[in-house]
Design an enzyme around this catalytic site. Structure first.
Site, short mmCIF file in Angstrom:
data_model
loop_
_atom_site.label_atom_id
_atom_site.label_comp_id
_atom_site.label_asym_id
_atom_site.label_seq_id
_atom_site.Cartn_x
_atom_site.Cartn_y
_atom_site.Cartn_z
N TYR A 143 4.37 23.17 11.97
CA TYR A 143 5.04 23.44 13.24
C TYR A 143 4.26 22.80 14.38
O TYR A 143 3.04 22.90 14.41
CB TYR A 143 5.03 24.93 13.56
CG TYR A 143 5.69 25.87 12.62
CD1 TYR A 143 6.87 26.50 12.98
CD2 TYR A 143 5.13 26.18 11.38
CE1 TYR A 143 7.48 27.42 12.13
CE2 TYR A 143 5.72 27.09 10.54
CZ TYR A 143 6.90 27.71 10.92
OH TYR A 143 7.48 28.63 10.09
N LYS A 184 8.12 43.14 8.91
CA LYS A 184 8.55 42.89 10.29
C LYS A 184 9.88 42.14 10.31
O LYS A 184 10.78 42.49 11.07
CB LYS A 184 7.47 42.08 11.03
CG LYS A 184 7.88 41.67 12.43
CD LYS A 184 6.80 40.85 13.12
CE LYS A 184 6.85 39.43 12.62
NZ LYS A 184 5.99 38.51 13.38
N HIS A 242 14.55 30.74 14.74
CA HIS A 242 14.22 29.83 13.64
C HIS A 242 13.71 30.62 12.45
O HIS A 242 12.92 31.56 12.59
CB HIS A 242 13.14 28.85 14.10
CG HIS A 242 12.55 28.06 12.98
ND1 HIS A 242 11.30 28.32 12.47
CD2 HIS A 242 13.06 27.05 12.26
CE1 HIS A 242 11.06 27.47 11.47
NE2 HIS A 242 12.11 26.70 11.33
N HIS A 262 12.78 33.92 14.03
CA HIS A 262 11.95 34.25 15.19
C HIS A 262 12.28 33.36 16.38
O HIS A 262 12.67 32.21 16.21
CB HIS A 262 10.46 34.03 14.88
CG HIS A 262 9.98 34.75 13.68
ND1 HIS A 262 9.11 34.19 12.79
CD2 HIS A 262 10.23 36.00 13.20
CE1 HIS A 262 8.83 35.04 11.82
NE2 HIS A 262 9.51 36.14 12.05
N ARG A 266 0.81 -1.22 0.00
CA ARG A 266 0.00 0.00 0.00
C ARG A 266 0.84 1.26 0.00
O ARG A 266 0.37 2.32 -0.39
CB ARG A 266 -0.91 0.03 1.24
CG ARG A 266 -1.87 -1.13 1.33
CD ARG A 266 -2.51 -1.18 2.68
NE ARG A 266 -1.47 -1.47 3.68
CZ ARG A 266 -1.65 -1.43 5.00
NH1 ARG A 266 -2.81 -1.09 5.49
NH2 ARG A 266 -0.66 -1.73 5.82
N GLN A 305 0.37 23.63 20.62
CA GLN A 305 -0.10 24.37 19.45
C GLN A 305 0.55 23.81 18.20
O GLN A 305 1.74 23.50 18.19
CB GLN A 305 0.30 25.85 19.62
CG GLN A 305 -0.25 26.77 18.58
CD GLN A 305 0.03 28.22 18.95
OE1 GLN A 305 -0.31 28.67 20.03
NE2 GLN A 305 0.65 28.95 18.05
#
Length: 183
Positions: free
Chosen positions: A132, A167, A119, A62, A23, A46
């Site tokens: 994420y 930003k 990151h 970030h 499969r 999250q």
């Protein structure tokens, strides 16, 4: 799962171990026990995805500052990215050092990013999607960032930049933040 250490302590490239049959295959991409056995953060509070239209797009770099530092598990589910992490732990022997790795839908690797690591990534193909998993909720007041082109970092991005958020382009250079701090 196969955990490969990087040059930055606590950061890992994670490969799957597919179990194949007629499969296709089945493989684990996350296991609390395997992460715990390596002393890695396992809370998953999250999950997010980012979709990027154009090759050459940069997102980041970030991180979240104390006390809401954030560990991440990042995987490219469509297309390919050049993923970069920077050690932002002031007492680390690899402070401000970075590692870059190609994550793609084809290689199915994940990158485990410890707390206090910046990151970011650059898309290597059009129409990329990145997933994420984070151990803390996003808190805008604790968000920090680094310029992708900061000369102190010396990151060699593989492609010219085609898209970047205002930003992300407006973070201060490290030189202005490190005045009077020994490196």
């Amino acid at each position: 799962m196969i955990f490969t250490t990087t040059e930055l302590q606590g950061a890992f490239i994670i490969d799957i171990e597919p179990r194949a049959d007629s499969r296709g295959f089945f493989a684990r991409t996350f296991c609390t026990q395997e992460f715990t056995d390596r002393g890695l953060e396992v809370a998953n509070v999250q999950c997010s995805i980012a979709f990027n239209h154009k090759q050459g797009t940069i997102r980041g770099l970030h991180y979240q500052d104390t006390p809401l530092t954030e560990a991440k598990l990042v995987r490219c589910t469509q297309g390919a990215i050049y993923d970069v992490i920077v050690d932002m732990r002031p007492n680390s022997s690899t402070y401000l050092a970075h590692v870059g790795v190609e994550l793609s839908a084809e290689n199915r690797w994940s990158l485990y990013i410890p707390e206090m690591f910046a990151h970011g990534y650059q898309t290597l193909t059009d129409d990329t999607e990145v997933m994420y998993q984070m151990n803390k909720l996003y808190e805008p007041g604790y968000e920090r960032g680094l310029r992708y082109d900061d000369p102190i970092l010396g990151i060699d991005w593989p492609l010219p930049v085609t898209e970047i958020a205002d930003k992300d382009f407006s973070w201060s250079l490290l030189e202005s933040m490190l005045v009077g701090i020994e490196r």
